[in-house]
Structure formats: C-alpha cells, structure tokens
Motif scaffolding. Structure first.
Motif, mmCIF file in Angstrom:
data_model
loop_
_atom_site.group_PDB
_atom_site.id
_atom_site.type_symbol
_atom_site.label_atom_id
_atom_site.label_comp_id
_atom_site.label_asym_id
_atom_site.label_seq_id
_atom_site.Cartn_x
_atom_site.Cartn_y
_atom_site.Cartn_z
ATOM 1 N N SER A 49 -26.620 29.888 8.408
ATOM 2 C CA SER A 49 -25.675 29.620 9.490
ATOM 3 C C SER A 49 -24.234 29.865 9.032
ATOM 4 N N ILE A 50 -23.913 29.561 7.794
ATOM 5 C CA ILE A 50 -22.580 29.874 7.272
ATOM 6 C C ILE A 50 -22.417 31.379 7.144
ATOM 7 N N LEU A 51 -23.470 32.057 6.766
ATOM 8 C CA LEU A 51 -23.419 33.510 6.645
ATOM 9 C C LEU A 51 -23.200 34.175 7.999
ATOM 10 N N LEU A 52 -23.737 33.607 9.066
ATOM 11 C CA LEU A 52 -23.561 34.166 10.407
ATOM 12 C C LEU A 52 -22.187 33.889 10.997
ATOM 13 N N ASN A 53 -21.442 33.014 10.385
ATOM 14 C CA ASN A 53 -20.113 32.690 10.883
ATOM 15 C C ASN A 53 -19.203 33.907 10.736
ATOM 16 N N GLN A 54 -18.378 34.148 11.728
ATOM 17 C CA GLN A 54 -17.525 35.330 11.718
ATOM 18 C C GLN A 54 -16.163 35.079 11.077
ATOM 19 N N ASN A 55 -15.858 33.846 10.747
ATOM 20 C CA ASN A 55 -14.534 33.501 10.232
ATOM 21 C C ASN A 55 -14.511 33.243 8.735
ATOM 22 N N SER A 57 -14.688 34.760 4.596
ATOM 23 C CA SER A 57 -14.321 35.941 3.816
ATOM 24 C C SER A 57 -15.566 36.642 3.284
ATOM 25 N N TYR A 58 -15.352 37.828 2.766
ATOM 26 C CA TYR A 58 -16.458 38.613 2.229
ATOM 27 C C TYR A 58 -17.076 37.938 1.010
ATOM 28 N N LEU A 62 -20.885 36.587 0.641
ATOM 29 C CA LEU A 62 -21.757 37.076 -0.425
ATOM 30 C C LEU A 62 -22.412 35.920 -1.180
ATOM 31 N N VAL A 63 -21.661 34.869 -1.442
ATOM 32 C CA VAL A 63 -22.211 33.696 -2.130
ATOM 33 C C VAL A 63 -23.305 33.045 -1.283
ATOM 34 N N PHE A 64 -23.031 32.849 0.003
ATOM 35 C CA PHE A 64 -24.026 32.207 0.852
ATOM 36 C C PHE A 64 -25.205 33.125 1.149
#
Length: 99
Positions: A49-55, A57-58, A62-64
């Motif tokens: 869900s954090i990875l799908l967030n659009q706000n 940083s790159y 990558l970490v998530f």
C-alpha cells in the motif's frame, strides 16, 4: 491515497484482527502459525500500500518494493508450514520444509 491503498489497508486490518483473535482464542501451535502467516501477509500489505502511494520518492518506493517482495516470498513458506501442521504431516515433510 487512492482506492487501491484503501482496499489493501482494509484487507490488512481485517486479516490481522481476525488472526489476532484466533491466536488469543486458540493457544496451540495451529493458532500461533496462523498468526505468523497473517503477520507476513500484513507486512506485505503495508509495504504494497505504501508502494502504491503516488506521493513518495523513488528511493522510498524502492525500499518498500524490496520489503514487499521479501515478505511475499515468505508467504508461501509460512502457508506451507501452516498446512503441514494443520494436516499433521509435519513429520513426513520435514526435510522438504527445511529445504
């Protein structure tokens, strides 16, 4: 936050709450391994869900992404371990589980 984040987080909340109730109600090995399996799924859900967030940083994405992929690999292992315990076949497939 988009609808995908909300649905993944809602799934995570419901699954984790249900597994916590099962673990508190059943104090045996089956309840404990069901909780461990759902805990791994919850880590995957939160990272996804954090990875799908659009706000974000790159670098954070990558970490998530790495956290999500590592926990996704453990989902299969914990599910297999839970099914072996649930069906009482752990002694027969112990070497396969270790491998």
């Amino acid at each position: 936050m988009n609808p995908y984040n909300v649905s993944v987080l809602f799934f995570n909340f419901c699954a984790f709450t249900l597994s916590l109730l099962i673990w508190l109600k059943r104090k045996d090995v089956i309840g404990r391994f069901w909780f461990i399996f759902t805990l791994v799924v919850s880590v995957w859900c939160i990272a996804w869900s954090i990875l799908l967030n659009q706000n974000i940083s790159y670098e954070l994405a990558l970490v998530f992404s790495r956290i999500a992929h590592i926990s996704a690999a453990w989902i299969a292992v914990t599910w297999f371990h839970f099914t072996l315990i649930f069906t009482d076949r752990l002694k027969h497939h112990k070497r396969l589980l270790i491998g």
